[in-house]
Design a protein around this motif. Structure first.
Motif, PDB file in Angstrom:
ATOM      1  N   ARG A 109      -3.955   7.192   3.128  1.00  0.00           N
ATOM      2  CA  ARG A 109      -3.727   5.792   3.463  1.00  0.00           C
ATOM      3  C   ARG A 109      -2.306   5.351   3.106  1.00  0.00           C
ATOM      4  NH1 ARG A 109      -6.938   0.409   1.279  1.00  0.00           N
ATOM      5  NH2 ARG A 109      -6.087  -1.004   2.853  1.00  0.00           N
ATOM      6  N   THR A 110      -1.798   5.774   1.961  1.00  0.00           N
ATOM      7  CA  THR A 110      -0.439   5.398   1.581  1.00  0.00           C
ATOM      8  C   THR A 110       0.594   6.042   2.505  1.00  0.00           C
ATOM      9  OG1 THR A 110      -0.337   7.214  -0.018  1.00  0.00           O
ATOM     10  CG2 THR A 110      -1.066   5.063  -0.826  1.00  0.00           C
ATOM     11  N   VAL A 111       0.343   7.285   2.896  1.00  0.00           N
ATOM     12  CA  VAL A 111       1.256   7.960   3.815  1.00  0.00           C
ATOM     13  C   VAL A 111       1.253   7.263   5.168  1.00  0.00           C
ATOM     14  CG1 VAL A 111       1.747  10.113   5.034  1.00  0.00           C
ATOM     15  CG2 VAL A 111       1.023  10.179   2.644  1.00  0.00           C
ATOM     16  N   ALA A 171       0.485   4.147   5.741  1.00  0.00           N
ATOM     17  CA  ALA A 171       1.124   2.840   5.565  1.00  0.00           C
ATOM     18  C   ALA A 171       2.650   2.983   5.571  1.00  0.00           C
ATOM     19  CB  ALA A 171       0.662   2.197   4.262  1.00  0.00           C
ATOM     20  N   ALA A 172       3.148   4.006   4.901  1.00  0.00           N
ATOM     21  CA  ALA A 172       4.602   4.243   4.885  1.00  0.00           C
ATOM     22  C   ALA A 172       5.115   4.532   6.289  1.00  0.00           C
ATOM     23  CB  ALA A 172       4.928   5.403   3.942  1.00  0.00           C
ATOM     24  N   GLN A 173       4.374   5.319   7.045  1.00  0.00           N
ATOM     25  CA  GLN A 173       4.800   5.657   8.396  1.00  0.00           C
ATOM     26  C   GLN A 173       4.757   4.441   9.313  1.00  0.00           C
ATOM     27  OE1 GLN A 173       2.092   8.854   9.205  1.00  0.00           O
ATOM     28  NE2 GLN A 173       3.409  10.413   8.275  1.00  0.00           N
ATOM     29  N   ILE A 174       3.748   3.595   9.153  1.00  0.00           N
ATOM     30  CA  ILE A 174       3.668   2.373   9.957  1.00  0.00           C
ATOM     31  C   ILE A 174       4.852   1.459   9.664  1.00  0.00           C
ATOM     32  CG2 ILE A 174       2.349   0.246  10.330  1.00  0.00           C
ATOM     33  CD1 ILE A 174      -0.189   1.870   9.829  1.00  0.00           C
ATOM     34  N   PHE A 175       5.165   1.300   8.386  1.00  0.00           N
ATOM     35  CA  PHE A 175       6.270   0.406   8.015  1.00  0.00           C
ATOM     36  C   PHE A 175       7.599   0.944   8.525  1.00  0.00           C
ATOM     37  CE2 PHE A 175       9.569  -1.053   5.063  1.00  0.00           C
ATOM     38  CZ  PHE A 175       9.410  -2.424   5.205  1.00  0.00           C
ATOM     39  N   ILE A 176       7.813   2.249   8.394  1.00  0.00           N
ATOM     40  CA  ILE A 176       9.050   2.851   8.895  1.00  0.00           C
ATOM     41  C   ILE A 176       9.138   2.700  10.405  1.00  0.00           C
ATOM     42  CG2 ILE A 176      10.322   5.012   9.154  1.00  0.00           C
ATOM     43  CD1 ILE A 176       9.121   5.875   6.463  1.00  0.00           C
ATOM     44  N   GLY A 177       8.001   2.836  11.085  1.00  0.00           N
ATOM     45  CA  GLY A 177       7.992   2.696  12.538  1.00  0.00           C
ATOM     46  C   GLY A 177       8.305   1.281  13.001  1.00  0.00           C
ATOM     47  N   ALA A 178       7.903   0.281  12.217  1.00  0.00           N
ATOM     48  CA  ALA A 178       8.154  -1.117  12.598  1.00  0.00           C
ATOM     49  C   ALA A 178       9.512  -1.613  12.143  1.00  0.00           C
ATOM     50  CB  ALA A 178       7.056  -2.016  12.011  1.00  0.00           C
ATOM     51  N   LEU A 179      10.110  -0.949  11.158  1.00  0.00           N
ATOM     52  CA  LEU A 179      11.343  -1.442  10.547  1.00  0.00           C
ATOM     53  C   LEU A 179      12.516  -1.579  11.516  1.00  0.00           C
ATOM     54  CD1 LEU A 179      12.616  -2.348   7.913  1.00  0.00           C
ATOM     55  CD2 LEU A 179      13.224   0.037   7.435  1.00  0.00           C
ATOM     56  N   PRO A 180      12.794  -0.608  12.403  1.00  0.00           N
ATOM     57  CA  PRO A 180      13.957  -0.765  13.294  1.00  0.00           C
ATOM     58  C   PRO A 180      13.904  -2.025  14.148  1.00  0.00           C
ATOM     59  CG  PRO A 180      13.210   1.511  13.302  1.00  0.00           C
ATOM     60  CD  PRO A 180      12.171   0.721  12.551  1.00  0.00           C
ATOM     61  N   VAL A 237       0.837  -1.207   0.000  1.00  0.00           N
ATOM     62  CA  VAL A 237       0.000   0.000   0.000  1.00  0.00           C
ATOM     63  C   VAL A 237       0.867   1.250   0.000  1.00  0.00           C
ATOM     64  CG1 VAL A 237      -1.666   1.332   1.343  1.00  0.00           C
ATOM     65  CG2 VAL A 237      -1.968  -1.133   1.093  1.00  0.00           C
ATOM     66  N   SER A 238       1.955   1.215   0.760  1.00  0.00           N
ATOM     67  CA  SER A 238       2.804   2.404   0.859  1.00  0.00           C
ATOM     68  C   SER A 238       3.474   2.752  -0.467  1.00  0.00           C
ATOM     69  CB  SER A 238       3.873   2.195   1.935  1.00  0.00           C
ATOM     70  OG  SER A 238       4.793   1.184   1.558  1.00  0.00           O
ATOM     71  N   PHE A 239       3.670   1.764  -1.337  1.00  0.00           N
ATOM     72  CA  PHE A 239       4.302   2.003  -2.635  1.00  0.00           C
ATOM     73  C   PHE A 239       3.279   2.134  -3.770  1.00  0.00           C
ATOM     74  CE2 PHE A 239       8.185   0.115  -0.678  1.00  0.00           C
ATOM     75  CZ  PHE A 239       9.044   1.165  -0.941  1.00  0.00           C
ATOM     76  N   SER A 240       2.000   2.155  -3.455  1.00  0.00           N
ATOM     77  CA  SER A 240       0.964   2.245  -4.483  1.00  0.00           C
ATOM     78  C   SER A 240       0.553   3.690  -4.710  1.00  0.00           C
ATOM     79  CB  SER A 240      -0.256   1.410  -4.082  1.00  0.00           C
ATOM     80  OG  SER A 240       0.077   0.043  -3.960  1.00  0.00           O
ATOM     81  N   SER A 241      -0.028   3.936  -5.868  1.00  0.00           N
ATOM     82  CA  SER A 241      -0.499   5.287  -6.183  1.00  0.00           C
ATOM     83  C   SER A 241      -1.805   5.569  -5.461  1.00  0.00           C
ATOM     84  CB  SER A 241      -0.667   5.448  -7.687  1.00  0.00           C
ATOM     85  OG  SER A 241      -1.576   4.488  -8.190  1.00  0.00           O
ATOM     86  N   VAL A 295      -5.376  -2.708  -3.435  1.00  0.00           N
ATOM     87  CA  VAL A 295      -4.023  -3.247  -3.258  1.00  0.00           C
ATOM     88  C   VAL A 295      -4.067  -4.420  -2.295  1.00  0.00           C
ATOM     89  CG1 VAL A 295      -1.657  -2.725  -2.577  1.00  0.00           C
ATOM     90  CG2 VAL A 295      -3.085  -0.953  -3.607  1.00  0.00           C
ATOM     91  N   SER A 296      -3.425  -5.515  -2.687  1.00  0.00           N
ATOM     92  CA  SER A 296      -3.346  -6.680  -1.801  1.00  0.00           C
ATOM     93  C   SER A 296      -1.916  -6.852  -1.312  1.00  0.00           C
ATOM     94  CB  SER A 296      -3.833  -7.934  -2.525  1.00  0.00           C
ATOM     95  OG  SER A 296      -3.102  -8.132  -3.738  1.00  0.00           O
ATOM     96  N   PHE A 297      -1.105  -7.626  -2.075  1.00  0.00           N
ATOM     97  CA  PHE A 297       0.264  -7.878  -1.650  1.00  0.00           C
ATOM     98  C   PHE A 297       1.291  -7.427  -2.685  1.00  0.00           C
ATOM     99  CE2 PHE A 297      -2.370 -11.308   0.237  1.00  0.00           C
ATOM    100  CZ  PHE A 297      -2.304 -10.871   1.552  1.00  0.00           C
ATOM    101  N   TRP A 298       0.847  -6.643  -3.641  1.00  0.00           N
ATOM    102  CA  TRP A 298       1.755  -6.127  -4.665  1.00  0.00           C
ATOM    103  C   TRP A 298       1.343  -4.702  -5.005  1.00  0.00           C
ATOM    104  CZ3 TRP A 298       6.277  -8.040  -6.038  1.00  0.00           C
ATOM    105  CH2 TRP A 298       6.919  -7.505  -7.150  1.00  0.00           C
ATOM    106  N   PRO A 299       2.294  -3.768  -5.080  1.00  0.00           N
ATOM    107  CA  PRO A 299       1.933  -2.367  -5.349  1.00  0.00           C
ATOM    108  C   PRO A 299       1.250  -2.206  -6.707  1.00  0.00           C
ATOM    109  CG  PRO A 299       4.200  -2.551  -4.587  1.00  0.00           C
ATOM    110  CD  PRO A 299       3.746  -3.945  -4.880  1.00  0.00           C
TER     111      PRO A 299
END
Length: 292
Positions: free
Chosen positions: A256-258, A260-269, A36-40, A49-53
């Motif tokens: 939603r994409t923003v 999703a990007a923030q959630i992923f960045i927050g979980a990445l470390p 989702v974070s990499f989708s338009s 979006v499911s599992f592929w942008p």
């Protein structure tokens, strides 16, 4: 041998299938958020979006890293996690070491132990804690996030049981060689306890990184929010007034994409830390379980 029996083989097959399904249930949500974070904007807003942008774009990450409040919160969380983990481990070791002794060696040990256990069962409450932090002048400082939870009594109990499982002869040999209590702890107990320390450090890191409530009550300025508090404000409360983003910047990306990007960045470390501590985690998970 038992591992060659038909029942054991069937159990192993079932176990592998079960663990594989469980792993997929843990991994697929992360893959979905990443997609989702990499989708338009259009497919993400339409929930296609499911599992592929779809309509691959990195605009959400550009907007996220261009957000000063998000970067500040990320740095606050990193600083908080590192400092709190170091302080927490030092205090935990200094507390667990004497409490692991017998009553003959440490008079009143049981009284001190029950004093710490009492804090697990009862606390001062939210309002007294808030007043204490306010009176100490810690509001809007990183120490308001670190000091109240600097010592985890649960971690102390686990480390205390681990220390009790170590051979007493090692400690006696250190004393005979002229080592004091601190030197014995640093040169004998700590090296032997690395798996337990790594496991409890991981627990502390995850707890500090994911903690959001204290940031909401002790921080009045959004610039001092840890990342978890900022994400809770944006995602749960959906209050976009605190993310410091110009509405014109969101023309080509959906909220939603923003998010999703923030959630992923927050979980990445935390996701990156786990592989390095896994070998210690496997050993340390049984702390205190085996006695001689």
């Amino acid at each position: 041998m038992y591992y060659k029996t038909k029942g054991y083989r069937l159990f192993s097959i079932f176990n592998y299938i079960f663990l594989g399904v469980l792993s997929l249930l843990c991994i697929l949500p992360i893959i979905h958020i990443l997609a989702v974070s990499f989708s338009s904007m259009a497919p993400a807003s339409s929930n296609l979006v499911s599992f592929w942008p779809i309509g691959f774009t990195t605009d959400a990450y550009v907007k996220t890293f261009g957000n000063s409040n998000f970067i500040n919160s990320l740095l606050v969380s990193v600083k908080r996690t590192v400092i709190a983990t170091i302080i927490g481990m030092v205090i935990m070791l200094l507390t667990a070491f004497p409490l692991s002794k017998e009553d003959i060696s440490f008079k009143g040990r049981s009284i001190y132990t029950w004093f710490f256990v009492f804090t697990i069962l009862f606390s001062g409450g939210l309002i007294p804690s808030y007043i204490l932090i306010q009176k100490l002048g810690l509001m809007d400082t990183i120490w308001a996030l670190i000091l109240p939870g600097a010592l985890s009594v649960w971690n102390v109990i686990l480390m205390m049981n681990f220390f009790r499982g170590l051979p007493k002869e090692l400690e006696e040999a250190a004393y005979l060689d002229g080592a004091g209590h601190i030197k014995t702890l640093a040169l004998v107990y700590v090296p032997l306890s690395l798996p337990a320390i790594a496991t409890l450090s991981l627990f502390t890191m995850v707890g500090q990184w994911n903690s959001w409530f204290d940031g909401m009550i002790y921080m009045s300025d959004v610039k001092n929010y840890p990342l978890a508090s900022l994400l809770q404000t944006i995602i749960v409360q959906q209050d976009l007034s605190k993310i410091n983003v110009d509405p014109s910047m969101l023309e080509n990306v959906s909220q939603r994409t923003v998010r999703a990007a923030q959630i992923f960045i927050g979980a990445l470390p935390i996701l990156l830390v786990y592989p390095f501590l896994q070998r210690f985690f496997v050993k340390g998970i049984v702390i205190g379980a085996v006695k001689e």
